[in-house]
Design a protein around this motif. Structure first.
Motif, PDB file in Angstrom:
ATOM      1  N   ALA A 221       0.826  -1.209   0.000  1.00  0.00           N
ATOM      2  CA  ALA A 221       0.000   0.000   0.000  1.00  0.00           C
ATOM      3  C   ALA A 221       0.861   1.260   0.000  1.00  0.00           C
ATOM      4  O   ALA A 221       0.583   2.224  -0.723  1.00  0.00           O
ATOM      5  CB  ALA A 221      -0.925  -0.006   1.221  1.00  0.00           C
ATOM      6  N   ALA A 222       1.922   1.258   0.803  1.00  0.00           N
ATOM      7  CA  ALA A 222       2.825   2.402   0.819  1.00  0.00           C
ATOM      8  C   ALA A 222       3.550   2.544  -0.511  1.00  0.00           C
ATOM      9  O   ALA A 222       3.784   3.667  -0.988  1.00  0.00           O
ATOM     10  CB  ALA A 222       3.840   2.252   1.955  1.00  0.00           C
ATOM     11  N   GLY A 223       3.903   1.419  -1.134  1.00  0.00           N
ATOM     12  CA  GLY A 223       4.545   1.480  -2.439  1.00  0.00           C
ATOM     13  C   GLY A 223       3.623   2.039  -3.512  1.00  0.00           C
ATOM     14  O   GLY A 223       4.064   2.790  -4.380  1.00  0.00           O
ATOM     15  N   VAL A 224       2.332   1.695  -3.438  1.00  0.00           N
ATOM     16  CA  VAL A 224       1.370   2.244  -4.390  1.00  0.00           C
ATOM     17  C   VAL A 224       1.266   3.754  -4.223  1.00  0.00           C
ATOM     18  O   VAL A 224       1.238   4.512  -5.205  1.00  0.00           O
ATOM     19  CB  VAL A 224      -0.003   1.574  -4.200  1.00  0.00           C
ATOM     20  CG1 VAL A 224      -1.084   2.310  -4.988  1.00  0.00           C
ATOM     21  CG2 VAL A 224       0.055   0.118  -4.629  1.00  0.00           C
ATOM     22  N   PRO A 280       1.070   2.591 -17.621  1.00  0.00           N
ATOM     23  CA  PRO A 280       1.950   2.005 -16.604  1.00  0.00           C
ATOM     24  C   PRO A 280       1.319   1.958 -15.212  1.00  0.00           C
ATOM     25  O   PRO A 280       1.571   1.021 -14.443  1.00  0.00           O
ATOM     26  CB  PRO A 280       3.184   2.926 -16.629  1.00  0.00           C
ATOM     27  CG  PRO A 280       3.182   3.510 -18.003  1.00  0.00           C
ATOM     28  CD  PRO A 280       1.744   3.692 -18.343  1.00  0.00           C
ATOM     29  N   VAL A 281       0.502   2.924 -14.874  1.00  0.00           N
ATOM     30  CA  VAL A 281      -0.170   2.912 -13.570  1.00  0.00           C
ATOM     31  C   VAL A 281      -1.129   1.730 -13.486  1.00  0.00           C
ATOM     32  O   VAL A 281      -1.195   1.032 -12.467  1.00  0.00           O
ATOM     33  CB  VAL A 281      -0.920   4.238 -13.346  1.00  0.00           C
ATOM     34  CG1 VAL A 281      -1.644   4.222 -12.009  1.00  0.00           C
ATOM     35  CG2 VAL A 281       0.047   5.405 -13.413  1.00  0.00           C
ATOM     36  N   ILE A 282      -1.870   1.491 -14.552  1.00  0.00           N
ATOM     37  CA  ILE A 282      -2.801   0.364 -14.563  1.00  0.00           C
ATOM     38  C   ILE A 282      -2.052  -0.958 -14.452  1.00  0.00           C
ATOM     39  O   ILE A 282      -2.441  -1.863 -13.703  1.00  0.00           O
ATOM     40  CB  ILE A 282      -3.646   0.403 -15.850  1.00  0.00           C
ATOM     41  CG1 ILE A 282      -4.492   1.687 -15.880  1.00  0.00           C
ATOM     42  CG2 ILE A 282      -4.543  -0.821 -15.950  1.00  0.00           C
ATOM     43  CD1 ILE A 282      -5.252   1.885 -17.173  1.00  0.00           C
ATOM     44  N   VAL A 283      -0.959  -1.076 -15.186  1.00  0.00           N
ATOM     45  CA  VAL A 283      -0.161  -2.305 -15.127  1.00  0.00           C
ATOM     46  C   VAL A 283       0.381  -2.518 -13.716  1.00  0.00           C
ATOM     47  O   VAL A 283       0.367  -3.648 -13.188  1.00  0.00           O
ATOM     48  CB  VAL A 283       0.981  -2.238 -16.153  1.00  0.00           C
ATOM     49  CG1 VAL A 283       1.940  -3.416 -15.986  1.00  0.00           C
ATOM     50  CG2 VAL A 283       0.426  -2.208 -17.569  1.00  0.00           C
ATOM     51  N   VAL A 286      -2.363  -3.829 -11.481  1.00  0.00           N
ATOM     52  CA  VAL A 286      -2.676  -5.225 -11.771  1.00  0.00           C
ATOM     53  C   VAL A 286      -1.654  -6.153 -11.124  1.00  0.00           C
ATOM     54  O   VAL A 286      -2.000  -7.233 -10.611  1.00  0.00           O
ATOM     55  CB  VAL A 286      -2.729  -5.447 -13.293  1.00  0.00           C
ATOM     56  CG1 VAL A 286      -2.817  -6.930 -13.635  1.00  0.00           C
ATOM     57  CG2 VAL A 286      -3.927  -4.715 -13.884  1.00  0.00           C
ATOM     58  N   LEU A 287      -0.405  -5.745 -11.091  1.00  0.00           N
ATOM     59  CA  LEU A 287       0.647  -6.590 -10.528  1.00  0.00           C
ATOM     60  C   LEU A 287       0.591  -6.676  -9.012  1.00  0.00           C
ATOM     61  O   LEU A 287       0.944  -7.704  -8.424  1.00  0.00           O
ATOM     62  CB  LEU A 287       2.018  -6.065 -10.971  1.00  0.00           C
ATOM     63  CG  LEU A 287       2.333  -6.146 -12.468  1.00  0.00           C
ATOM     64  CD1 LEU A 287       3.682  -5.509 -12.767  1.00  0.00           C
ATOM     65  CD2 LEU A 287       2.304  -7.593 -12.950  1.00  0.00           C
ATOM     66  N   VAL A 288       0.151  -5.622  -8.345  1.00  0.00           N
ATOM     67  CA  VAL A 288       0.231  -5.583  -6.881  1.00  0.00           C
ATOM     68  C   VAL A 288      -1.113  -5.725  -6.189  1.00  0.00           C
ATOM     69  O   VAL A 288      -1.159  -5.771  -4.962  1.00  0.00           O
ATOM     70  CB  VAL A 288       0.894  -4.271  -6.402  1.00  0.00           C
ATOM     71  CG1 VAL A 288       2.265  -4.098  -7.019  1.00  0.00           C
ATOM     72  CG2 VAL A 288       0.015  -3.054  -6.704  1.00  0.00           C
ATOM     73  N   GLN A 289      -2.205  -5.823  -6.932  1.00  0.00           N
ATOM     74  CA  GLN A 289      -3.510  -5.820  -6.276  1.00  0.00           C
ATOM     75  C   GLN A 289      -3.709  -7.032  -5.365  1.00  0.00           C
ATOM     76  O   GLN A 289      -4.330  -6.922  -4.298  1.00  0.00           O
ATOM     77  CB  GLN A 289      -4.620  -5.774  -7.331  1.00  0.00           C
ATOM     78  CG  GLN A 289      -4.666  -6.980  -8.249  1.00  0.00           C
ATOM     79  CD  GLN A 289      -5.845  -6.936  -9.201  1.00  0.00           C
ATOM     80  OE1 GLN A 289      -6.762  -6.155  -9.012  1.00  0.00           O
ATOM     81  NE2 GLN A 289      -5.823  -7.773 -10.229  1.00  0.00           N
TER      82      GLN A 289
END
Length: 303
Positions: A221-224, A280-283, A286-289
């Motif tokens: 979450a902090a990384g996002v 890139p934000v969407i990708v 998708v990777l971290v959800q």
């Protein structure tokens, strides 16, 4: 003792009418339906700008100027994307944004995580002053630091560099990230580490095998948050990256829009450029959800 007659035995009891829902229950159901409708309307209003951006990116420019506008794809084309990328420094801006954002996320997570551990698990001299300093730093407006930041980078020879702009991003993002991670760290009982140490693990082994997996959703979450702040940041980059060859994607989009304004704004290409920045934000999401919603109790058992 009375004996039931055959006629009494064979006759079934009259069926009772089904109970009607009470007025309170009906009001609750109506309230849920109304809340759902309002939520759908709000979600549609929120998603419509994104939908319009993507739709305009695939719509020929001539059709964008038609009145009334069409809200459905007609004669889709990819020429807007080729026009946005061809003849521009999109590639170098993309590399710059990826490098700055990646470095910023790694540095923010490292420093914020260590600070959150310190103020959550340890009592040391100056702890209160450190916490107050973190709060005060968040109150400083970024615009008030531009002149000082520019002079610092110019003196150090770090203008138009990845490290230079990343330092400012890290300084701006770390304070709030410390508070985010502090809540996650405080939510993990220290008794888990103590129990693991009783089972024979060292303190470092207990931390990496027990506590760290439990903190993974918080780190994600902090990384996002750090990723979004660094990827979309414009004002600090405008000061720290004055050269056209060292622009991030938000600066590239500003320059692309200004260049197209000289010949008339091509909104199809502008929307295509905006869509390229959003991909890139969407990708990343998708990777971290999955990590944001799973792993809350993983690693709680030794082994």
């Amino acid at each position: 003792m009375s004996i039931a007659t055959p006629s009494a035995v064979g006759r079934s009891a009259p069926a009772r009418p089904a109970p009607r829902p009470s007025a309170a229950r009906a009001r609750r159901v109506a309230g849920r339906v109304l809340a759902s409708v309002v939520a759908l309307v709000v979600a549609a209003l929120w998603a419509f700008p994104v939908y319009w951006m993507v739709l305009s990116a695939f719509t020929p420019t001539a059709r964008l100027r038609v009145t009334p506008p069409s809200f459905w794809p007609e004669s889709p084309t990819t020429s807007n994307f080729s026009g946005a990328v061809t003849g521009t420094n999109f590639g170098s801006a993309l590399k710059m944004s990826l490098a700055v954002t990646g470095l910023t996320v790694v540095a923010v997570l490292l420093f914020a995580f260590l600070a959150a551990l310190a103020i959550s698990r340890f009592r040391f001299r100056g702890r209160t002053a450190f916490v107050i300093t973190v709060l005060v730093v968040q109150m400083l407006p970024a615009e008030g630091l531009f002149i000082a930041q520019y002079k610092m980078l110019a003196t150090a020879g770090m203008l138009n560099t990845v490290v230079g702009v990343s330092l400012f991003y890290v300084a701006a993002i770390v304070p709030f990230t410390v508070w985010m991670l502090r809540g996650f760290v405080a939510g993990v009982p220290a008794d888990l580490e103590e129990a693991a140490m009783i089972d024979g693990l060292s303190r470092s082994q207990a931390f990496f095998r027990i506590t760290l997996p439990l903190l993974a959703p918080g780190l994600v979450a902090a990384g996002v948050y750090a990723f979004l702040q660094a990827w979309n940041e414009f004002t600090v980059a405008l000061v720290a990256l004055p050269a056209e060859s060292a622009q991030t994607l938000p600066l590239w989009l500003r320059g692309f829009l200004a260049a197209s304004a000289n010949r008339g704004v091509d909104w199809g290409e502008v929307m295509a450029a905006s869509t390229l920045i959003a991909i890139p934000v969407i990708v990343f999401f998708v990777l971290v959800q999955n990590r944001m919603t799973s792993g809350l109790v993983s690693g709680a058992v030794k082994g």
